[in-house]
Design a protein around this motif. Sequence first.
Motif, PDB file in Angstrom:
ATOM      1  N   ILE A  75      43.200  45.612  49.597  1.00  0.00           N
ATOM      2  CA  ILE A  75      44.331  46.548  49.551  1.00  0.00           C
ATOM      3  C   ILE A  75      44.098  47.777  50.430  1.00  0.00           C
ATOM      4  N   ARG A 101      33.381  43.021  48.823  1.00  0.00           N
ATOM      5  CA  ARG A 101      33.656  44.368  48.317  1.00  0.00           C
ATOM      6  C   ARG A 101      32.601  44.674  47.259  1.00  0.00           C
ATOM      7  N   LEU A 115      43.695  41.148  46.815  1.00  0.00           N
ATOM      8  CA  LEU A 115      43.584  42.421  46.101  1.00  0.00           C
ATOM      9  C   LEU A 115      42.418  43.280  46.585  1.00  0.00           C
ATOM     10  N   PRO A 116      41.208  42.708  46.810  1.00  0.00           N
ATOM     11  CA  PRO A 116      40.103  43.558  47.289  1.00  0.00           C
ATOM     12  C   PRO A 116      40.369  44.187  48.659  1.00  0.00           C
ATOM     13  N   THR A 166      46.190  36.939  44.808  1.00  0.00           N
ATOM     14  CA  THR A 166      45.119  37.558  44.025  1.00  0.00           C
ATOM     15  C   THR A 166      43.894  37.821  44.885  1.00  0.00           C
ATOM     16  N   VAL A 175      40.708  50.550  43.381  1.00  0.00           N
ATOM     17  CA  VAL A 175      41.946  49.766  43.414  1.00  0.00           C
ATOM     18  C   VAL A 175      41.671  48.392  44.023  1.00  0.00           C
ATOM     19  N   GLY A 176      42.042  47.359  43.306  1.00  0.00           N
ATOM     20  CA  GLY A 176      41.846  45.987  43.777  1.00  0.00           C
ATOM     21  C   GLY A 176      40.688  45.275  43.131  1.00  0.00           C
ATOM     22  N   VAL A 177      39.670  46.025  42.710  1.00  0.00           N
ATOM     23  CA  VAL A 177      38.506  45.374  42.092  1.00  0.00           C
ATOM     24  C   VAL A 177      38.013  46.098  40.849  1.00  0.00           C
TER      25      VAL A 177
END
Length: 489
Positions: free
Chosen positions: A20, A83, A17-18, A14, A66-68
């Motif tokens: 990606i 991010r 994710l930021p 998890t 995407v990711g956040v």
Amino acid sequence: MTTMQATLAMPAATELLPLIPELVLVGAAFALLMLDLFLKDSQRVVTHVLSIATLALVGGLIAAGVGVGVGEDTAALNGMFVRDTMADVLKVVTCVVSAIALLFVWPYLRERGLYKGEVSVLMLFAVLGMMLLTSAGSLIMVYLGLELLALSSYALVAIDRDSRLASEAAMKYFVLGALASGLLLYGMSLVYGATGSLDLAAIREAAMGVAQPMLLLTGVVFMVAGISFKFGAAPFHMWLPDVYHGAPTPITLFIGSAPKLAAFAMVVRLLGFGAAPLAEHWQPMLAVLAALSLVVGNVIALMQTNLKRMLAYSTISHVGFLFLGLAGGGAEGYAAAMFYAISYALMATAAFGAIVLLARRGFEADNIDDFKGLNARDPWSAGMVLCVMASLAGIPPFLGFWAKLAVLRAAINGGMLWLAIVGVLFAVIGAFYYLRVIKVMYFDEPVGEPVVPRDDRMLRLVFGVNALGLLVLGVFWNPLMAWCQAAFA
């Protein structure tokens, strides 16, 4: 046991994710590096096109959140990677500018037999370094991103190994870049010694309660010196003219545009956030560096006959304008400086792109005299170059005018009236050497063999969109400024 391992692995997955966009970029860079091993010279265009597609994909992922999620702020890797809105905006512009640079690289290097697959891969790794630097939340990430960018840039400058000028430029860049990295690293070590942390948020908190800040202030001074080297601000500018002149023109286009965005982010992360409690000490330093850069850059640029060297010295003056906003401080000053950094990156790509457009094998078109009588031979190209030079000079309604106005206002509101006066004075002086290029295009007769811009529709289209974009963004500059202000709201 399997269930426990899965449970422990979930937070780590998890947390990635930021990252990606960065993971996609590094994965694509390594994949293209391997693919290039199996391609013939005639097939190198595959690597090049895929590199541009990669930048488009990464920029799209960031813009889509995407990711956040769009507009959300988050941290990863225990706070080492941040991010936020500022990072996302700068990364998207970095991808756009780097893609433009790749479009200029192909015809220039291919015509001279210099294009290798590693050129586009090195540029992707340089972009990765910029993205890490832009999202740095600790001193470790700052240095990691900076060195990844620097090492890739050294290799790109030396890509023409048979050119003595390029080899000399690469050596100067490497030696002085290493000196700058050493100064920055030494300053970071002193900051760590004074605060006991590498995390910028922890450094900020510790700086508020330091009773004897001398060690911390010494570290900040060294960091300011290192940052000034990376920017090319006077009096730390000695590497910049030779490197810009010696490197192949599209490589100069790349290293003279996108890295300025990452350098701006580095200043904001290190000084505007980490050393924010010491702003009363480092803001006057930036003000002095801004004034010196404006004086040195503009005065020496007046005497140049080589267009690449003129643009190099003008870069020093533009760094001075960018420092105007940073010296003003506060949300307004940082937003204005960010707006200026983005504007200059777009203007620099178009300025060096004009040289690429006119250049031929054995003829670099890097002297101002090479543009004499251009309007009589190709009115369209002359009109596009006029847009670029007018924007760099700060003539309304082009983008450069609003960028200069924003940082001057920020300096005044930050209590730096004297610095704003210096900025206005040297903005007028600096306009002369840009207007000189316009004058030779429209009013002078060609010297020697007439130079005709290359018949490359894609190159002319890219240059035209870039140049006209400076006019369009000058008219509709509010959305771009709003994004910059949102980054520091």
